[in-house]
Design an enzyme around this catalytic site. Structure first.
Site, mmCIF file in Angstrom:
data_model
loop_
_atom_site.group_PDB
_atom_site.id
_atom_site.type_symbol
_atom_site.label_atom_id
_atom_site.label_comp_id
_atom_site.label_asym_id
_atom_site.label_seq_id
_atom_site.Cartn_x
_atom_site.Cartn_y
_atom_site.Cartn_z
ATOM 1 N N HIS A 104 124.004 47.921 46.392
ATOM 2 C CA HIS A 104 122.744 48.502 45.893
ATOM 3 C C HIS A 104 121.537 47.952 46.653
ATOM 4 O O HIS A 104 120.423 47.909 46.123
ATOM 5 C CB HIS A 104 122.555 48.230 44.391
ATOM 6 C CG HIS A 104 123.665 48.717 43.529
ATOM 7 N ND1 HIS A 104 123.666 49.958 42.930
ATOM 8 C CD2 HIS A 104 124.841 48.129 43.169
ATOM 9 C CE1 HIS A 104 124.775 50.116 42.238
ATOM 10 N NE2 HIS A 104 125.509 49.028 42.362
ATOM 11 N N SER B 230 106.232 50.110 70.504
ATOM 12 C CA SER B 230 104.951 50.566 69.972
ATOM 13 C C SER B 230 103.910 50.655 71.066
ATOM 14 O O SER B 230 103.875 49.826 71.980
ATOM 15 C CB SER B 230 104.463 49.612 68.881
ATOM 16 O OG SER B 230 103.165 49.956 68.440
ATOM 17 N N LYS C 232 106.602 44.672 69.995
ATOM 18 C CA LYS C 232 107.456 45.296 68.979
ATOM 19 C C LYS C 232 108.616 46.019 69.645
ATOM 20 O O LYS C 232 108.440 46.738 70.628
ATOM 21 C CB LYS C 232 106.643 46.284 68.147
ATOM 22 C CG LYS C 232 107.351 46.776 66.877
ATOM 23 C CD LYS C 232 106.373 47.591 66.029
ATOM 24 C CE LYS C 232 106.949 47.895 64.661
ATOM 25 N NZ LYS C 232 108.081 48.820 64.754
ATOM 26 N N GLU D 288 118.482 55.060 65.738
ATOM 27 C CA GLU D 288 117.701 56.245 65.383
ATOM 28 C C GLU D 288 118.250 57.486 66.080
ATOM 29 O O GLU D 288 118.310 58.569 65.488
ATOM 30 C CB GLU D 288 116.238 56.016 65.734
ATOM 31 C CG GLU D 288 115.573 54.980 64.828
ATOM 32 C CD GLU D 288 114.232 54.493 65.360
ATOM 33 O OE1 GLU D 288 113.767 55.005 66.406
ATOM 34 O OE2 GLU D 288 113.650 53.590 64.727
#
Length: 463
Positions: free
Chosen positions: A188, A318, A324, A331
């Site tokens: 969960h 980024s 970053k 993805e």
């Protein structure tokens, strides 16, 4: 400046680009269907080349076609099969639902190529006629379903299955490499009892192993070919020995166990085999989505989230935040999966729309199946090479999170009771102390020794 020539079909004259090997029927389709700008998948075109090659060979052997014409058609058809004439297949995916335009495209290209080889004018239909000779014993209604199965099966065998096998090996390597690294489990999305990082990756390896099994099931579903059913499944205008002999030739050239359809009416009116095939692809996509999503969660941070593994840095993440780095390979995998899920809806809808003796959703169905196979094969390759193979464990972070986890108290429940263990977990949240710290402070009250506590809170023993 482009010039044109005049070709003729049963509807009259058409202007066709001079350099094109296709004829009037194909040009009508080009003009009728300027829909997507996407031509029929090259795999389907190559499959048509193989079908026409097989048809010429077997019709020649059965005395249905003059040997000279047989030899000429075989040469041209083999060129189509090998992809040498792809630029002459411009018909859009969104065309006649039987794929007749693509079948005629193949017939015309092969006939005109035969004219070219013979030194005759393109469009002369001399010595080979697209319908009378190239299409001998065939119909669009049995050749397009056959091409769909051949193309999908070849792509499964040559592209997807090998990439899945390599991905499984990479995940298995990581599972063994990470076997001694302990970390906290999560259910969960909340802390659970410890697992080994290798166990986690072993689960991913098994998912891909199952995916390979599913790929073989999908491949098996495509083994039956509709060739020989001609217009409606009765085999009209087709020599009775043609289907089995032609399909044997196709099986030999592809190395796939193709065989004649047990029931030609089912093979042409229904497309259940392709629905089944894509259902397996859909499941494989679901597995890949799960794995990719897990990896980006486990690698999230690198300092302010889970951060139990380090994903390879592939590109700046980024345009505004220096330094970053994002989980871009995961993805890409999840976006491919989304596309495959959408294609599954398309394939299902297409398969459900067989009308009486023919399905008229075949070109878009074939496009969806072929796209899913291609995307899955390609993304498996880059996911393995640019992500999986370069993953490193953050052992320090794994150990740190085990110490902080409230779920470590689970192994104490059989010793001190569920309710007492639950109170310790709640106190850990309130005080910020670890379960071990609280229990060490309360050994006498809990009625256990330090050795018992150490044994109960040993994360390795919980895995």
């Amino acid at each position: 400046m482009s010039t044109t020539r005049i070709e003729r079909d049963t509807m009259g004259e058409m202007e066709v680009p001079s350099e094109a090997l296709y004829g009037a029927s194909t040009q009508r389709a080009v003009l009728n269907f300027p829909v997507s700008g996407e031509p029929v998948e090259s795999g389907i075109i190559h499959a048509f080349g193989l079908i026409k090659w097989a048809a010429a060979r077997i019709n020649g052997e059965l005395g249905q076609l003059d040997k000279t014409l047989t030899d000429q058609i075989e040469v041209a058809a083999e060129e189509v099969y090998q992809g040498k004439l792809d630029k002459h297949f411009p018909v859009d995916v969104y065309q006649t639902g039987s794929g007749t335009s693509t079948n005629m495209n193949a017939n015309e290209v092969i006939a005109n190529r035969c004219s070219e080889i013979a030194g005759n004018p393109i469009g002369s239909k001399n010595p080979v006629h697209p319908n009378d000779h190239v299409n001998q014993g065939q119909s669009s209604n049995d050749t397009f379903p056959t091409a769909m199965h051949i193309a999908a099966a070849v792509a499964m065998q040559n592209d997807l299955i090998p990439e899945l096998e390599k991905l499984q090996v990479s995940l298995g390597t990581k599972a063994r490499e990470f076997q001694e690294i302990l970390k906290i489990g999560r259910t969960h999305l909340m802390d659970a009892t410890p697992v080994r990082l290798g166990q986690e990756f072993g689960g991913y390896e098994k998912q891909i192993e199952r995916g390979i099994d599913r790929s073989h099931k999908a491949l098996k579903a495509l083994h039956e070919l509709a060739l020989g059913g001609t217009a409606v499944g009765t085999g009209l205008n087709c020599h009775p020995e043609f289907p089995a002999m032609a399909i044997e030739f196709i099986a030999e050239k592809t190395g796939i166990k193709f065989r004649e359809a047990e029931n030609h009416f089912e093979a042409q009116a229904a497309k259940d085999a392709l629905v089944e095939c894509h259902g397996q692809l859909n499941t494989i996509a679901a597995s890949l989505f799960k794995i990719a999503n897990d990896l980006r969660l486990l690698g999230s941070g690198p300092r302010c989230a889970i951060g139990e593994i380090r994903l390879p840095a592939t590109q700046p993440g980024s345009s505004i935040m220096p330094g970053k780095v994002n989980p871009v390979m995961s993805e890409a995998v999840t976006m491919v999966a989304a596309r495959v899920f959408g294609n599954n809806s398309t394939v299902t809808w297409c398969g459900a729309n067989g009308h009486l003796q023919l399905n008229v959703f075949m070109p878009v169905m074939a496009h969806a199946v072929m796209e899913s196979i291609r995307l899955l094969a390609n993304v498996c390759k880059i996911f393995r090479e640019r992500c999986i193979d370069g993953i490193e464990p953050n052992t320090e972070r794994c150990n740190e999170l085990i110490d902080y986890s409230l779920s470590m108290v689970t192994s104490l429940a059989p010793v001190i009771g569920y309710e007492v263990a639950a109170k310790i977990a709640k106190d850990s949240v309130i005080t910020g102390k670890t379960v071990r710290q609280l229990c060490t402070e309360q050994l006498e009250e809990l009625g256990i020794s330090a050795d018992q506590l150490d044994a109960a809170l040993d994360p390795a023993s919980m895995t």
